[in-house]
Design an enzyme around this catalytic site. Structure first.
Site, PDB file in Angstrom:
ATOM      1  N   GLY A  92       0.884  -1.181  -0.016  1.00  0.00           N
ATOM      2  CA  GLY A  92      -0.065  -0.046   0.039  1.00  0.00           C
ATOM      3  C   GLY A  92       0.782   1.371   0.161  1.00  0.00           C
ATOM      4  N   GLN A  93       0.202   2.451  -0.244  1.00  0.00           N
ATOM      5  CA  GLN A  93       0.979   3.587  -0.332  1.00  0.00           C
ATOM      6  C   GLN A  93       1.544   3.896   1.005  1.00  0.00           C
ATOM      7  OE1 GLN A  93      -0.744   6.841  -3.004  1.00  0.00           O
ATOM      8  NE2 GLN A  93      -2.681   5.743  -2.414  1.00  0.00           N
ATOM      9  N   ASP A  96      -3.661 -12.098   6.497  1.00  0.00           N
ATOM     10  CA  ASP A  96      -4.751 -11.562   5.638  1.00  0.00           C
ATOM     11  C   ASP A  96      -5.964 -11.248   6.523  1.00  0.00           C
ATOM     12  OD1 ASP A  96      -6.544 -11.631   3.611  1.00  0.00           O
ATOM     13  OD2 ASP A  96      -6.094 -13.497   2.851  1.00  0.00           O
ATOM     14  N   LEU A  97      -6.338 -10.126   6.229  1.00  0.00           N
ATOM     15  CA  LEU A  97      -7.532  -9.402   7.056  1.00  0.00           C
ATOM     16  C   LEU A  97      -8.641 -10.224   6.672  1.00  0.00           C
ATOM     17  CD1 LEU A  97      -6.775  -5.634   7.206  1.00  0.00           C
ATOM     18  CD2 LEU A  97      -6.089  -7.464   8.903  1.00  0.00           C
ATOM     19  N   ALA A 102      -6.233  -2.403   4.313  1.00  0.00           N
ATOM     20  CA  ALA A 102      -7.540  -2.220   4.048  1.00  0.00           C
ATOM     21  C   ALA A 102      -8.128  -2.536   2.750  1.00  0.00           C
ATOM     22  CB  ALA A 102      -8.027  -0.616   4.346  1.00  0.00           C
ATOM     23  N   THR A 152     -10.628   7.143   7.268  1.00  0.00           N
ATOM     24  CA  THR A 152     -10.822   7.840   6.148  1.00  0.00           C
ATOM     25  C   THR A 152     -11.981   8.945   6.112  1.00  0.00           C
ATOM     26  OG1 THR A 152     -11.928   7.500   3.900  1.00  0.00           O
ATOM     27  CG2 THR A 152     -12.764   5.977   5.544  1.00  0.00           C
ATOM     28  N   ASP A 153     -11.966   9.837   5.270  1.00  0.00           N
ATOM     29  CA  ASP A 153     -12.919  10.834   5.185  1.00  0.00           C
ATOM     30  C   ASP A 153     -14.349  10.483   4.861  1.00  0.00           C
ATOM     31  OD1 ASP A 153     -11.575  10.531   2.765  1.00  0.00           O
ATOM     32  OD2 ASP A 153     -12.889  11.902   1.905  1.00  0.00           O
ATOM     33  N   TYR A 185     -18.035   1.230   1.596  1.00  0.00           N
ATOM     34  CA  TYR A 185     -16.755   1.307   2.082  1.00  0.00           C
ATOM     35  C   TYR A 185     -16.491   2.228   3.298  1.00  0.00           C
ATOM     36  CZ  TYR A 185     -11.998   3.337   2.104  1.00  0.00           C
ATOM     37  OH  TYR A 185     -10.739   3.930   2.499  1.00  0.00           O
ATOM     38  N   LYS A 244     -15.416   1.295   7.137  1.00  0.00           N
ATOM     39  CA  LYS A 244     -14.293   1.695   7.818  1.00  0.00           C
ATOM     40  C   LYS A 244     -15.006   2.474   9.087  1.00  0.00           C
ATOM     41  CE  LYS A 244     -10.666   2.477   6.632  1.00  0.00           C
ATOM     42  NZ  LYS A 244      -9.556   1.723   6.829  1.00  0.00           N
TER      43      LYS A 244
END
Length: 301
Positions: free
Chosen positions: A10-11, A37-38, A61, A102-103, A126, A130
Site C-alpha cells: 500500500g501507499q 490476511d485480514l 484495508a 477515512t474521510d 466502504y 471503515k
C-alpha cells in the site's frame, strides 16, 4: 522503535518504509498476505506476534470504493472485523495501535471542514465498513490512535496523481469532478506524521490523548483543481499535459456515492502532536517531480 505495519504494498506502508530509513532508531516491518490476511482474521495474531512490534500500524484495508457496493461482506470482514483483530492483537501484545481511517465516514453534507466530534454518517459501503472498523479498534484496545485521512496519493501504487499523468499522456482533455471538495494528502506526509506520533506514544506509557484524529494535507481544493495543479506541475517539468474540464458529480456515474465535502480539520492533531502537514500544493509538486524526473524539485507555478 519497531513499527509493524499491516500490508506490504500500500501507499502508506511503502511511504513508511522510506520515511523510516531517514530516522535513526526506527524500523518498519511490513506484514501482509499470506501470513497476515485480514479476509482471514484468524491469521492476524500469530503474524503480528511473530513480528515483535513496539507499535502496530493498521494500514491494510479494502479500498475498492465502488466494488465494495457489490462485496459488502468482504469489505466489512477486512475493514471492520480484520481491523478489530489487529487492535486486539496489539492489546494482547501490550502495545499501542495506530489505525488509518477515512474521510468517507462522513456524509459530506457539512458546510466547512469536519472535526473529530462531528456526527458520522457514511454514504457508501466502504465508508460504513471503515466506520465499523474505527469502533472495533476503539473497543479492542484503549491505547489507540485512529487517524482519518483523505485523498491520499504518492509515488507508489495506484492513485489520482498517477492516473492524471497517465490520462494526460493519452488525450488532450480530461473531465474531472468539480463539486467534491477535500484535502489532497501525500502518503509520505502521512508516514512522517505516523512516525512522529508513534515516537510520542512509545515514549509515554501513560499517554492520555488516545482517540480519533484527522490527518490531512493543509489547504483544500476540489478534484478538478487538484488535477489542474498536477498537470500544471507536470508541464513545468516537461511532462504530459491536458486541459481539465469541470463536470458535476451527476455527470460522473459511479456505483458508490461520494461525499460532496471531505474537508478535514487537522487542528487537533497539530495541537497534541505539534505536527502539521505541508500545503497540499507543495507535497503534490514533490510527488509529481519524483514521478517525472526521479527527484524532488521546486518550480514556480
Amino acid at each position: 522503535m519497531r513499527l509493524v505495519v499491516t500490508g506490504r504494498e500500500g501507499q502508506v506502508v511503502t511511504s513508511l518504509s522510506e520515511v523510516a530509513r531517514a530516522v535513526t532508531g526506527v524500523e518498519v516491518i511490513a506484514v501482509g498476505r499470506p501470513a497476515l490476511d485480514l479476509a482471514r482474521p484468524e491469521t492476524v495474531f500469530e503474524a503480528l506476534a511473530a513480528a515483535d512490534p513496539d507499535i502496530i500500524v493498521s494500514a491494510a484495508a479494502y479500498t475498492a470504493v465502488d466494488q465494495a457496493e457489490d462485496e459488502p461482506d468482504l469489505a466489512f470482514t477486512v475493514n471492520a472485523v480484520g481491523a478489530g483483530k489487529v487492535a486486539e492483537a496489539a492489546a494482547r501484545l501490550g502495545v499501542p495501535v495506530i489505525h488509518l481511517s477515512t474521510d468517507y465516514v462522513f456524509d459530506g453534507a457539512k458546510d466547512g471542514a469536519y472535526v473529530e466530534t462531528d456526527a458520522t454518517g457514511p454514504c457508501n459501503i466502504y465508508g460504513a465498513s471503515k466506520l465499523a472498523g474505527e469502533l472495533a479498534v476503539a473497543a479492542a484496545n484503549p491505547r489507540h490512535l485512529i487517524l482519518r485521512t483523505a485523498w491520499a496519493y504518492s509515488p507508489f501504487g495506484r492513485n489520482f496523481v498517477k492516473t492524471m499523468l497517465r490520462l494526460a499522456s493519452e488525450r488532450d482533455e480530461i473531465r474531472v469532478v468539480a463539486d467534491q471538495w477535500g484535502n489532497p494528502t501525500s502518503a509520505l506526509d502521512i508516514a512522517d506524521a505516523v512516525v512522529h506520533a508513534a515516537a510520542m506514544l512509545q515514549g509515554d506509557n501513560n499517554f492520555a490523548a488516545c482517540g480519533v484524529y484527522h490527518l490531512a494535507g493543509s489547504g483544500e481544493t476540489n478534484w478538478s483543481g487538484f488535477a489542474r495543479h498536477i498537470l500544471d506541475t507536470s508541464r513545468a517539468f516537461g511532462g504530459p499535459y491536458a486541459r481539465v474540464t469541470d463536470i458535476a458529480t451527476n455527470d460522473d456515474a459511479t456505483k458508490a456515492k461520494r461525499p460532496g465535502n471531505s474537508r478535514l480539520s487537522s487542528a487537533k492533531f497539530t495541537a497534541i502532536f505539534g505536527w502539521t502537514a505541508p500545503d497540499w500544493r507543495q507535497s503534490t509538486q514533490a510527488v509529481v517531480s519524483r514521478l517525472l524526473i526521479g527527484d524532488e524539485v521546486n518550480v514556480d507555478l
